[in-house]
Write an enzyme that holds these catalytic residues in place. Structure first.
Site, PDB file in Angstrom:
ATOM      1  N   HIS A 157       0.802  -1.228   0.000  1.00 56.55           N
ATOM      2  CA  HIS A 157       0.000   0.000   0.000  1.00 56.55           C
ATOM      3  C   HIS A 157       0.831   1.272   0.000  1.00 56.55           C
ATOM      4  CE1 HIS A 157      -4.094  -1.698   0.725  1.00 56.55           C
ATOM      5  NE2 HIS A 157      -3.347  -2.767   0.982  1.00 56.55           N
ATOM      6  N   ASP A 365       3.647   9.346  -0.542  1.00 55.48           N
ATOM      7  CA  ASP A 365       2.452   8.582  -0.175  1.00 55.48           C
ATOM      8  C   ASP A 365       2.212   7.540  -1.250  1.00 55.48           C
ATOM      9  OD1 ASP A 365       0.211   7.992   1.374  1.00 55.48           O
ATOM     10  OD2 ASP A 365      -0.317  10.091   1.605  1.00 55.48           O
TER      11      ASP A 365
HETATM   12  C1  GDG Z   1      -2.023   3.686   3.480  1.00 57.53           C
HETATM   13  C2  GDG Z   1      -1.001   4.372   2.551  1.00 57.53           C
HETATM   14  C3  GDG Z   1      -2.729   4.412   0.747  1.00 57.53           C
HETATM   15  C4  GDG Z   1      -8.552   9.671   8.326  1.00 57.53           C
HETATM   16  N1  GDG Z   1      -8.962  10.313   9.429  1.00 57.53           N
HETATM   17  C5  GDG Z   1     -10.144   9.791   9.756  1.00 57.53           C
HETATM   18  C6  GDG Z   1     -10.458   8.785   8.827  1.00 57.53           C
HETATM   19  N2  GDG Z   1      -9.462   8.747   7.955  1.00 57.53           N
HETATM   20  C7  GDG Z   1      -9.441   7.861   6.774  1.00 57.53           C
HETATM   21  C8  GDG Z   1      -9.454   8.670   5.506  1.00 57.53           C
HETATM   22  C9  GDG Z   1      -8.867   7.682   4.510  1.00 57.53           C
HETATM   23  C10 GDG Z   1      -7.905   6.878   5.391  1.00 57.53           C
HETATM   24  O1  GDG Z   1      -8.264   7.105   6.742  1.00 57.53           O
HETATM   25  C11 GDG Z   1      -6.457   7.338   5.219  1.00 57.53           C
HETATM   26  O2  GDG Z   1      -5.996   6.827   4.012  1.00 57.53           O
HETATM   27  P1  GDG Z   1      -4.723   7.403   3.271  1.00 57.53           P
HETATM   28  O3  GDG Z   1      -4.657   6.779   1.940  1.00 57.53           O
HETATM   29  O4  GDG Z   1      -4.854   8.884   3.202  1.00 57.53           O
HETATM   30  O5  GDG Z   1      -3.472   7.081   4.191  1.00 57.53           O
HETATM   31  P2  GDG Z   1      -2.809   5.857   5.085  1.00 57.53           P
HETATM   32  O6  GDG Z   1      -3.563   5.641   6.331  1.00 57.53           O
HETATM   33  O7  GDG Z   1      -1.392   6.245   5.274  1.00 57.53           O
HETATM   34  O8  GDG Z   1      -2.934   4.562   4.161  1.00 57.53           O
HETATM   35  C12 GDG Z   1      -1.715   5.256   1.531  1.00 57.53           C
HETATM   36  C13 GDG Z   1      -3.625   3.630   1.679  1.00 57.53           C
HETATM   37  O9  GDG Z   1      -2.876   2.853   2.611  1.00 57.53           O
HETATM   38  C14 GDG Z   1      -4.540   2.685   0.916  1.00 57.53           C
HETATM   39  O10 GDG Z   1      -3.824   1.842   0.075  1.00 57.53           O
HETATM   40  O11 GDG Z   1      -3.528   5.293  -0.033  1.00 57.53           O
HETATM   41  O12 GDG Z   1      -0.781   5.822   0.635  1.00 57.53           O
HETATM   42  O13 GDG Z   1      -0.067   5.143   3.317  1.00 57.53           O
HETATM   43  O14 GDG Z   1      -9.827   6.815   4.018  1.00 57.53           O
HETATM   44  O15 GDG Z   1     -10.750   9.092   5.214  1.00 57.53           O
HETATM   45  N3  GDG Z   1     -11.583   8.059   8.854  1.00 57.53           N
HETATM   46  C15 GDG Z   1     -12.467   8.329   9.869  1.00 57.53           C
HETATM   47  N4  GDG Z   1     -12.219   9.289  10.814  1.00 57.53           N
HETATM   48  C16 GDG Z   1     -11.091  10.041  10.796  1.00 57.53           C
HETATM   49  O16 GDG Z   1     -10.888  10.939  11.638  1.00 57.53           O
HETATM   50  N5  GDG Z   1     -13.601   7.621   9.933  1.00 57.53           N
END
Ligand code: GDG
Length: 471
Positions: A157, A365
């Site tokens: 990821h 990222d």
């Molecule tokens: C890894 C990779 C890749 C955030 N705050 C809250 C909340 N979130 C949710 C967001 C989003 C998810 O968490 C974060 O996803 P990201 O992709 O931005 O980042 P990582 O956690 O680092 O994820 C990344 C991902 O895996 C998938 O393959 O894209 O590059 O690092 O969905 O909305 N959700 C809730 N409350 C919050 O306060 N419910």
């Protein structure tokens, strides 16, 4: 029909409140699993003095969850240590932050082996096994050592760095070798796929057969980009009536006529939060007329707080925030609002919808789902503008965002100004093109295309009734 077996570090059992884990993997897999029947295996998140070697089974709908506990030493060495202090920084090109210890590495291999031993007992001969993320790179090698010949896929990821960077990690050759025990390796972008294939060829002397096929000692593995998507319709739906949530209503009332800029990220140094705050500061310094007219809301749920680099980041963010709010704020106006709680998804969707600018400026990222969610949540008639780092995998797909280099706060500040001044026709045109991409490559596309390729185009069980395990 084969059954789908998903393996990931943390298992996310559906939570009807919509709170729970904020991780991107949890969000994406929950969507993907709705369509398939099978088993999800991984760490329960619990620590116990004498964990059982058998998983605890929980049944929910069409998915069986198999949960393993860890000892506190396992958690320290495998999870906090090797995965999050050595691998995570290297994968995000932060060589100076990577802390390697032999004991942590041994713990990482030990947990992978004990997971493989427990999982192997649950596997049927035609199950498709789909392993997720950097915590579990050696899992296929351990399963193969136990005699499993199933098709096994791995999805990474986070970014896969250039071989010159990955090669600095002690143990990197051995990890590359274990990668070749997978039949299919998925990464977020073609750039990551190219980095990984070059690493395997250069370090192990493997041969690259077709553009994505690697061959080593008679074994063949495919390494390809499968950009992860989101549940576009679900997110649109959640964002449609923003003012129905108390928190969103309150935010609208507090904003008054001010415009909202939003950032949502786990509190992680890869996300570039202090750098982004400084870019916003630069924007306010260069555009004094905007003071009092914009508010930047940064939501940053705390993560990995047991890892020292994260505690240090938390202090840096607080200091940067205090300095900027102290020097630029006025009675009645705080430039940056910063919260570290986790909010329900529907609240996030509502906040994205009322924001004029989405600031997604990670230093690196794999993909970044927030960028995609921000776009999906917009009002089609009057959408906000996405400012996106060129180092997020999402930038490879969303080139109608304002693409920036997060290391250059002047460039990010300028993009904030451009976003706030962009006329409606241009905002709508850019948004429509980005939405088309999101819809064409949503989370179902991601899961289906990976699984189709892994299974050699045979079907995977989609029936909705639970299948007893161990039959
Ligand atoms: C890894 C990779 C890749 C955030 N705050 C809250 C909340 N979130 C949710 C967001 C989003 C998810 O968490 C974060 O996803 P990201 O992709 O931005 O980042 P990582 O956690 O680092 O994820 C990344 C991902 O895996 C998938 O393959 O894209 O590059 O690092 O969905 O909305 N959700 C809730 N409350 C919050 O306060 N419910």
């Amino acid at each position: 029909m084969s059954r789908l077996v998903v393996v990931s570090n943390r298992v996310s059992i559906p939570d009807p409140t919509g709170k729970g884990s904020a991780g991107g993997l949890a969000v994406a897999l929950r969507e993907a699993f709705q369509a398939y029947q099978g088993l999800w295996f991984g760490w329960s998140g619990k620590v116990s003095a004498h964990p059982s070697t058998e998983p605890k089974m929980v049944d929910k709908g069409n998915v069986h969850y198999a949960l393993m506990d860890l000892t506190s030493i396992d958690r320290q060495e495998y999870y906090n240590g090797f995965a999050n202090r050595a691998l995570w920084p290297i994968m995000h090109y932060r060589l100076g932050l990577s802390e390697f210890s032999r004991a942590d590495y041994a713990g990482y291999l030990r947990v992978n082996r004990s997971f493989a031993n427990a999982l192997a007992r649950l596997i049927r001969p035609d199950d498709l096994i789909w392993v997720h993320d950097y915590h579990l790179i050696p899992l296929a090698a351990e399963l193969r050592a136990l005699g499993l010949t199933n098709r096994i896929g791995y999805f990474h990821h986070i970014p896969w760095p250039a071989p010159e960077v990955f090669g600095t990690l002690p143990g990197s050759r051995e990890l590359l070798r274990t990668i070749t025990d997978y039949d299919l390796v998925g990464v977020q972008t073609e750039r990551d796929a190219d980095n990984l294939r070059r690493g395997i060829v250069q370090e192990l002397g493997a041969t690259q057969r077709k553009s994505d096929l690697i061959s080593l000692n008679g074994r063949q593995s495919r390494v390809k980009g499968f950009p992860i998507g989101i549940d576009v319709a679900g997110f649109q739906q959640a964002a449609r009536r923003p003012a129905t949530h108390r928190l969103v209503k309150q935010t609208i009332a507090n904003l008054g006529s001010r415009r909202l800029i939003i950032g949502v990220d786990r509190l992680d140094y890869s996300k570039g939060i202090p750098e982004r705050m400084e870019a916003f500061e630069r924007f306010l310094v260069s555009n004094p007329d905007q003071r009092g007219h914009v508010t930047y809301l940064q939501i940053a749920p705390t993560s990995r707080s047991e890892v020292p680099e994260y505690a240090s980041l938390s202090r840096t963010v607080s200091e940067t925030l205090g300095r900027i709010n102290g020097s630029l704020g006025e009675p009645g106006w705080v430039p940056i609002h910063y919260v570290t709680s986790t909010y329900p998804r529907s609240v996030l969707a509502g906040l994205y919808r009322i924001a004029h600018v989405g600031l997604v400026t990670p230093m690196r990222d794999g993909m970044n789902l927030v960028a995609k969610e921000f776009v999906a949540a917009q009002n089609p008639e009057d959408p906000g503008v996405l400012v996106l780092s060129k180092f997020a995998g999402a930038a490879q797909q969303l080139n109608d965002a304002l693409i920036v280099n997060p290391n250059d706060k002047f460039e990010v500040a300028e993009a904030i100004g451009d976003a706030l001044h962009m006329d409606r026709a241009e905002r709508v045109a850019r948004w429509q093109r980005m939405m088309k991409t999101l819809q064409d490559y949503d989370v179902s596309w991601w899961a289906d295309s990976f699984l189709k390729e892994l299974s050699g185009h045979k079907g995977v069980s989609k029936a909705r009734s639970p299948v007893p395990i161990g039959e």
